[in-house]
Design a protein around this motif. Structure first.
Motif, PDB file in Angstrom:
ATOM      1  N   THR A 115     -43.203 -63.726  50.964  1.00  0.00           N
ATOM      2  CA  THR A 115     -43.844 -62.550  51.541  1.00  0.00           C
ATOM      3  C   THR A 115     -42.813 -61.827  52.394  1.00  0.00           C
ATOM      4  O   THR A 115     -42.204 -62.428  53.288  1.00  0.00           O
ATOM      5  CB  THR A 115     -45.064 -62.939  52.395  1.00  0.00           C
ATOM      6  N   ARG A 128     -45.063 -57.122  51.019  1.00  0.00           N
ATOM      7  CA  ARG A 128     -44.979 -57.390  49.584  1.00  0.00           C
ATOM      8  C   ARG A 128     -44.898 -58.891  49.365  1.00  0.00           C
ATOM      9  O   ARG A 128     -44.269 -59.613  50.137  1.00  0.00           O
ATOM     10  CB  ARG A 128     -43.735 -56.744  48.978  1.00  0.00           C
ATOM     11  N   TYR A 130     -44.114 -61.940  46.361  1.00  0.00           N
ATOM     12  CA  TYR A 130     -43.479 -62.220  45.080  1.00  0.00           C
ATOM     13  C   TYR A 130     -43.721 -63.670  44.687  1.00  0.00           C
ATOM     14  O   TYR A 130     -43.834 -64.546  45.545  1.00  0.00           O
ATOM     15  CB  TYR A 130     -41.962 -62.000  45.163  1.00  0.00           C
ATOM     16  N   GLU A 152     -43.419 -59.416  41.263  1.00  0.00           N
ATOM     17  CA  GLU A 152     -44.252 -59.038  42.415  1.00  0.00           C
ATOM     18  C   GLU A 152     -45.691 -59.470  42.148  1.00  0.00           C
ATOM     19  O   GLU A 152     -46.212 -59.288  41.044  1.00  0.00           O
ATOM     20  CB  GLU A 152     -44.184 -57.536  42.669  1.00  0.00           C
ATOM     21  N   LYS A 155     -51.719 -57.110  44.122  1.00  0.00           N
ATOM     22  CA  LYS A 155     -52.494 -57.017  45.363  1.00  0.00           C
ATOM     23  C   LYS A 155     -53.918 -57.393  45.104  1.00  0.00           C
ATOM     24  O   LYS A 155     -54.500 -57.074  44.084  1.00  0.00           O
ATOM     25  CB  LYS A 155     -52.385 -55.603  45.930  1.00  0.00           C
TER      26      LYS A 155
END
Length: 157
Positions: A115, A128, A130, A152, A155
């Protein structure tokens, strides 16, 4: 015969114990490798926060092959250029859920999540996440990442 029986029992016992001792030794070696690679992964994200191109370069093999979050193939030099020219400013990057699999004395994978928090080039804050997997190989007494895949995380809705 009385002398032969204790000798036979001792020999058989030694052969039975040897694999157990070897397995314990391998487990200890594996634990040390796991701890070392987790520390290296944490050092990697710290280097990204500091844009420390040299530190990242020291962990990556010259024949490194990876895929970045956009799905593009990257070499060592391309990855180091990305570190150097990153337009975002990271305030933190944290690894979680690291899982190390040791496949032999000099080969392992580490998978996990990272993160990142920071600001983009326009000053807008972001967070973000990953998911990734790195393949590590020990060469000449030094562990280096030889391959990586990063994606990634979607969300949560």
């Amino acid at each position: 015969m009385k002398l032969f029986t204790p000798l036979l029992v001792s020999t058989l016992l030694a052969f039975a114990i040897a694999p157990c001792a070897h397995a314990q030794e391998n487990a200890a070696d594996s634990s040390a490798v796991q701890a070392n690679l987790k520390q290296m992964e944490d050092a990697w994200v710290k280097a990204l926060v500091n844009k420390d191109q040299a530190a990242v370069g020291n962990m990556i093999a010259d024949d490194f092959a990876g895929f970045n979050p956009e799905g593009k193939h990257v070499t060592k030099s391309q990855l180091l250029d990305q570190v150097k020219n990153e337009p975002n400013t990271l305030s933190s990057a944290t690894n979680d859920n690291m899982d190390v699999h040791v496949y032999g004395p000099n080969l392992a994978t580490v998978s996990g999540t990272t993160t990142e928090k920071g600001k983009d080039k326009h000053g807008k804050e972001f967070t973000r996440s990953y998911v990734w997997v790195d393949t590590w190989m020990e060469r000449n007494g030094k562990w280096q990442c030889i391959a990586e895949g990063v994606m990634e995380s979607r969300k949560k809705k």
